[in-house]
Design a protein around this motif. Sequence first.
Motif, PDB file in Angstrom:
ATOM      1  N   ASP A  46       0.828  -1.204   0.000  1.00 24.27           N
ATOM      2  CA  ASP A  46       0.000   0.000   0.000  1.00 24.27           C
ATOM      3  C   ASP A  46       0.867   1.261   0.000  1.00 24.27           C
ATOM      4  OD1 ASP A  46      -2.147  -1.700   0.065  1.00 24.27           O
ATOM      5  OD2 ASP A  46      -2.607  -1.376   2.190  1.00 24.27           O
ATOM      6  N   GLY A  47       1.963   1.236   0.767  1.00 18.73           N
ATOM      7  CA  GLY A  47       2.883   2.373   0.772  1.00 18.73           C
ATOM      8  C   GLY A  47       3.544   2.569  -0.582  1.00 18.73           C
ATOM      9  N   CYS A  48       3.889   1.474  -1.218  1.00 15.55           N
ATOM     10  CA  CYS A  48       4.501   1.512  -2.551  1.00 15.55           C
ATOM     11  C   CYS A  48       3.547   2.143  -3.562  1.00 15.55           C
ATOM     12  CB  CYS A  48       4.859   0.082  -2.951  1.00 15.55           C
ATOM     13  SG  CYS A  48       5.470  -0.144  -4.627  1.00 15.55           S
ATOM     14  N   MET A  49       2.286   1.704  -3.541  1.00 11.89           N
ATOM     15  CA  MET A  49       1.294   2.224  -4.478  1.00 11.89           C
ATOM     16  C   MET A  49       1.065   3.723  -4.261  1.00 11.89           C
ATOM     17  SD  MET A  49       0.360  -0.353  -6.375  1.00 11.89           S
ATOM     18  CE  MET A  49       0.344  -2.154  -6.377  1.00 11.89           C
ATOM     19  N   LYS A  50       1.027   4.136  -2.993  1.00 12.87           N
ATOM     20  CA  LYS A  50       0.807   5.546  -2.686  1.00 12.87           C
ATOM     21  C   LYS A  50       1.952   6.399  -3.202  1.00 12.87           C
ATOM     22  CE  LYS A  50      -1.128   9.129  -0.742  1.00 12.87           C
ATOM     23  NZ  LYS A  50      -2.325   9.743  -1.365  1.00 12.87           N
ATOM     24  N   ALA A  51       3.188   5.943  -3.003  1.00 12.83           N
ATOM     25  CA  ALA A  51       4.341   6.705  -3.473  1.00 12.83           C
ATOM     26  C   ALA A  51       4.335   6.816  -4.995  1.00 12.83           C
ATOM     27  CB  ALA A  51       5.631   6.043  -2.990  1.00 12.83           C
ATOM     28  N   ALA A  52       4.024   5.713  -5.675  1.00  7.94           N
ATOM     29  CA  ALA A  52       3.984   5.732  -7.138  1.00  7.94           C
ATOM     30  C   ALA A  52       2.947   6.724  -7.645  1.00  7.94           C
ATOM     31  CB  ALA A  52       3.696   4.328  -7.667  1.00  7.94           C
ATOM     32  N   GLU A  53       1.806   6.769  -6.964  1.00  6.66           N
ATOM     33  CA  GLU A  53       0.740   7.707  -7.334  1.00  6.66           C
ATOM     34  C   GLU A  53       1.197   9.154  -7.135  1.00  6.66           C
ATOM     35  OE1 GLU A  53      -3.700   8.980  -5.704  1.00  6.66           O
ATOM     36  OE2 GLU A  53      -2.800   7.095  -5.048  1.00  6.66           O
ATOM     37  N   GLU A  54       1.883   9.406  -6.040  1.00  7.25           N
ATOM     38  CA  GLU A  54       2.329  10.767  -5.750  1.00  7.25           C
ATOM     39  C   GLU A  54       3.381  11.246  -6.751  1.00  7.25           C
ATOM     40  OE1 GLU A  54       1.753  10.758  -0.858  1.00  7.25           O
ATOM     41  OE2 GLU A  54       3.752  10.829  -1.743  1.00  7.25           O
ATOM     42  N   ILE A  55       4.320  10.362  -7.069  1.00  8.34           N
ATOM     43  CA  ILE A  55       5.404  10.754  -7.978  1.00  8.34           C
ATOM     44  C   ILE A  55       4.868  10.960  -9.389  1.00  8.34           C
ATOM     45  CG2 ILE A  55       7.591  10.037  -9.019  1.00  8.34           C
ATOM     46  CD1 ILE A  55       8.085   8.414  -6.420  1.00  8.34           C
ATOM     47  N   GLY A  56       4.011  10.036  -9.822  1.00  8.69           N
ATOM     48  CA  GLY A  56       3.481  10.085 -11.181  1.00  8.69           C
ATOM     49  C   GLY A  56       4.440   9.461 -12.172  1.00  8.69           C
ATOM     50  N   GLY A  57       3.897   8.755 -13.157  1.00  8.02           N
ATOM     51  CA  GLY A  57       4.728   8.105 -14.166  1.00  8.02           C
ATOM     52  C   GLY A  57       5.493   6.908 -13.646  1.00  8.02           C
ATOM     53  N   ILE A  58       5.110   6.420 -12.471  1.00  9.70           N
ATOM     54  CA  ILE A  58       5.784   5.281 -11.835  1.00  9.70           C
ATOM     55  C   ILE A  58       4.793   4.143 -11.694  1.00  9.70           C
ATOM     56  CG2 ILE A  58       6.933   4.433  -9.744  1.00  9.70           C
ATOM     57  CD1 ILE A  58       8.608   6.472 -11.154  1.00  9.70           C
ATOM     58  N   GLU A  59       5.230   2.951 -12.021  1.00 10.07           N
ATOM     59  CA  GLU A  59       4.439   1.744 -11.777  1.00 10.07           C
ATOM     60  C   GLU A  59       5.052   0.991 -10.611  1.00 10.07           C
ATOM     61  OE1 GLU A  59       1.352  -1.005 -12.407  1.00 10.07           O
ATOM     62  OE2 GLU A  59       1.690   0.826 -13.537  1.00 10.07           O
ATOM     63  N   CYS A  60       4.289   0.812  -9.533  1.00 13.00           N
ATOM     64  CA  CYS A  60       4.706  -0.073  -8.441  1.00 13.00           C
ATOM     65  C   CYS A  60       4.231  -1.469  -8.797  1.00 13.00           C
ATOM     66  CB  CYS A  60       4.094   0.368  -7.108  1.00 13.00           C
ATOM     67  SG  CYS A  60       4.323  -0.860  -5.798  1.00 13.00           S
ATOM     68  N   TYR A  61       5.165  -2.331  -9.132  1.00 16.22           N
ATOM     69  CA  TYR A  61       4.822  -3.699  -9.529  1.00 16.22           C
ATOM     70  C   TYR A  61       5.118  -4.607  -8.345  1.00 16.22           C
ATOM     71  CZ  TYR A  61       4.475  -7.966 -12.252  1.00 16.22           C
ATOM     72  OH  TYR A  61       4.103  -9.202 -12.710  1.00 16.22           O
ATOM     73  N   TYR A  62       4.075  -5.086  -7.700  1.00 18.26           N
ATOM     74  CA  TYR A  62       4.192  -5.863  -6.471  1.00 18.26           C
ATOM     75  C   TYR A  62       4.081  -7.349  -6.806  1.00 18.26           C
ATOM     76  CZ  TYR A  62       3.070  -7.464  -1.716  1.00 18.26           C
ATOM     77  OH  TYR A  62       3.065  -8.112  -0.509  1.00 18.26           O
ATOM     78  N   ILE A  63       5.150  -8.081  -6.566  1.00 18.62           N
ATOM     79  CA  ILE A  63       5.171  -9.502  -6.910  1.00 18.62           C
ATOM     80  C   ILE A  63       6.081 -10.244  -5.949  1.00 18.62           C
ATOM     81  CG2 ILE A  63       7.019  -9.109  -8.615  1.00 18.62           C
ATOM     82  CD1 ILE A  63       5.835 -11.479 -10.222  1.00 18.62           C
ATOM     83  N   GLY A  64       5.627 -11.417  -5.512  1.00 17.92           N
ATOM     84  CA  GLY A  64       6.438 -12.229  -4.613  1.00 17.92           C
ATOM     85  C   GLY A  64       5.864 -13.627  -4.531  1.00 17.92           C
ATOM     86  N   PRO A  65       6.560 -14.512  -3.850  1.00 16.63           N
ATOM     87  CA  PRO A  65       6.040 -15.869  -3.663  1.00 16.63           C
ATOM     88  C   PRO A  65       4.690 -15.837  -2.953  1.00 16.63           C
ATOM     89  CG  PRO A  65       8.344 -15.747  -3.014  1.00 16.63           C
ATOM     90  CD  PRO A  65       7.879 -14.337  -3.242  1.00 16.63           C
ATOM     91  N   GLY A  66       3.803 -16.725  -3.352  1.00 16.87           N
ATOM     92  CA  GLY A  66       2.487 -16.743  -2.728  1.00 16.87           C
ATOM     93  C   GLY A  66       2.520 -17.266  -1.317  1.00 16.87           C
TER      94      GLY A  66
END
Length: 322
Positions: free
Chosen positions: A49-69
């Motif tokens: 959630d913090g990653c997504m918020k930062a990406a939204e604030e900066i603009g032009g950034i994709e926070c791609y969240y991926i990891g082992p299930g």
Amino acid sequence: MKPVNALLFAAAAAMLGTMVAPLSADAADKVFALVPKNMNNPFFDQARDGCMKAAEEIGGIECYYIGPGEHGGGDEQFQMVQDLIAKGVDGLAVSVSNAPAIAKAAAAAKEAGIPVVTWDSDLLPRDQALRATYIGTVNTEIGKEIGKRLIALKPDGGTYCIQSGGPAAVNMNERMKGMLDTLPADKWTQVAGCPLYNNDDFPLSIVQMTDILAKYPDLDAMLNAGGAPQMLPEAYRQLTSRYEDRIKSGELVLLFVETMDVQMGFLKDGLSHGQVGQRPYEMGYRAIYTLNDVVSGKTVPDPITVGLDVCTPETADSCKTK
């Protein structure tokens, strides 16, 4: 931005059987991957959630969240990081499961010109030049806070058992070191068979805790370098109900890391004597800003530390920070 194909990412995620935040249809200027140890833990949800918020604030950034299930020894995380490097992400932020393995991946990323930051869990000291910085807590301090809380509750000492996550996880090992360095060896003894390693397998953590409490009915303290048993609320309540008198009288002290909502409920109900919480939202948030600074040619501090929340039953309503 390096060429990133959203369809390839989606296919890779499908092959790995994980649920991930998809890349947006309209390509961002930069794609930064946030890689947790696993994706079945609310701690890492907050970092996302913090990653997504930062990406939204900066603009032009994709926070791609991926990891082992699920939990594991780090092999799946290592393969995912390798795949992200091959596909040309612009930056990697990794919570390191297996430090030697991720060091190899970080070396490959460095060769490919992809900056790496670590968060929550770092590389080994010998490999830290491979990443730009570490974002998180000073993990030895977490262990020290656990140790100090135990000493305050039981100044005369006794017996204890530490439960940890993966044996190759630097953050867990540093937390255990903090505990061991704080507890006076002439007063405190760790029982045979401990520390226990659950590899972030929540059901296994309950089994281990059940077995050790049955084996040592007079155990004075159970110290957890994480919060795995509390992540299965019904199972944790069922287990602690067997020892409720000992727990609530303070004969058996239970101390954990993290301050997720469910954990704070246990603290308020007297089924935990202390929670030492990190700030995962801030870790994910700062990871994206830091990677953006690095790719922009800025110098970033190393490490970048976030604070701790030390919570007791008496302070449960006021101690927690997002």
